[in-house]
Motif scaffolding. Structure first.
Motif: not given
Length: 309
Positions: A32, A35-36, A38-40, A42-43
């Motif tokens: 988790y 993922a969070i 990396c999302a900071v 990637l998104v």
């Protein structure tokens, strides 16, 4: 996300994200967190890509045209600064969890661990219980809330031992004895499998891992001792032949069997396993007297390198 739903099958259950033990829970948390973080990065990149493609399309005459533009300190700081900070944070978490989840690190508990020796064969799993003197094939049973100390090796091709809800994979390799600690915090039936491609029937290398109460575990041990046949050395060699197997249980097994499997190649050549010791567990032959703790020190130094714990 669509692929994850499809791959989850009919059960609708994400085993890795539904842990039932302390090791599995820590691994889920790391997933988790990673993922969070990396999302900071990637998104926003995905959003900005769509916005830029749309905003600066050829027929859009409303945006400023700056053919001489080449540098922006604010943009450079944002583009390089945010990923750098994220990578540092991610590295800190990874280092912490790498040490916390070292496979051979004992789980803190008031209970003494149950030792289970694991041998991967083509295409089946042999589990021997040195303290109880019993053995099983493609089936595990252990008490809930008690640490399980797995010693793992292979008498065939390298494989990977995995109970998704309890903890990550660790390799089984010929001539090596790996150590893995896991624990089930609640009773239940857990799915286990080999996670390596090892030939024709690798997909059938699955096993059932049952976590039960202490009372039920002790009753099961006594039942196996009283109603199951012995596993002789000849029986082991037949079991080790290539092929699949149903669940089996044995009331005893040759003393030092796991150690013999590990040590059979230690002379630098493919020496055959010593066949002379066919006594059941509990005898005092030399191979049976080998100390597993000593084997851990000599042969398990690379466990964290080879494990996906």
């Amino acid at each position: 996300m669509v692929m994850a739903v499809m791959l989850s099958g009919c059960s609708g259950q994400y085993l890795v994200l539904d842990p039932k033990g302390p090791i599995g829970e820590s691994q889920r948390d790391l997933i988790y967190i990673s993922a969070i973080l990396c999302a900071v990065i990637l998104v926003p990149v995905l959003i900005m890509t769509a916005v830029i493609v749309w905003r600066y399309r050829e027929n859009n005459k409303k945006v400023a045209y700056k053919p001489k533009w080449e540098h922006s300190t604010k943009l450079e700081t944002l583009v390089w600064g945010v990923p750098t900070v994220i990578i540092i944070i991610l590295a800190a978490f990874t280092i912490k969890y790498t040490y916390d989840l070292e496979p051979s690190k004992a789980i803190a508990s008031e209970h003494e661990p149950v030792t289970i020796e694991v041998t991967s064969l083509d295409w089946k799993w042999l589990f021997t219980y040195p303290d109880e003197g019993i053995a099983t094939v493609n089936y595990l049973k252990f008490p809930e809330g008690v640490p399980i100390r797995f010693h793992l090796t292979s008498d065939q091709a390298m494989n990977s031992f995995w109970i998704p809800q309890l903890g990550g994979q660790i390799y089984t390799m010929s001539g090596m004895a790996m150590t893995l600690y896991l624990q089930a915090d609640e009773a239940g039936e857990y799915y286990g499998s080999g996670a390596n491609f090892t030939g024709e029937d690798f997909s059938k290398m699955t096993f059932k891992a049952d976590a039960v109460s202490n009372e039920d575990y002790n009753a099961w041990v006594q039942q196996v001792k009283s109603s199951s046949p012995e596993l002789t050395m000849d029986g082991y060699h037949k079991l080790a032949e290539k092929g699949t197997s149903d669940e089996q249980s044995f009331s005893s097994f040759p003393k030092g069997l796991f150690q013999q499997i590990v040590m059979q190649y230690m002379n630098g050549s493919d020496m055959p396993m010593h066949h002379g010791n066919s006594e059941s567990a509990g005898s005092d032959k030399d191979m049976g007297d080998m100390d597993m703790d000593g084997m851990d020190k000599d042969m398990d130094m690379g466990s964290s390198e080879h494990a996906n714990h």
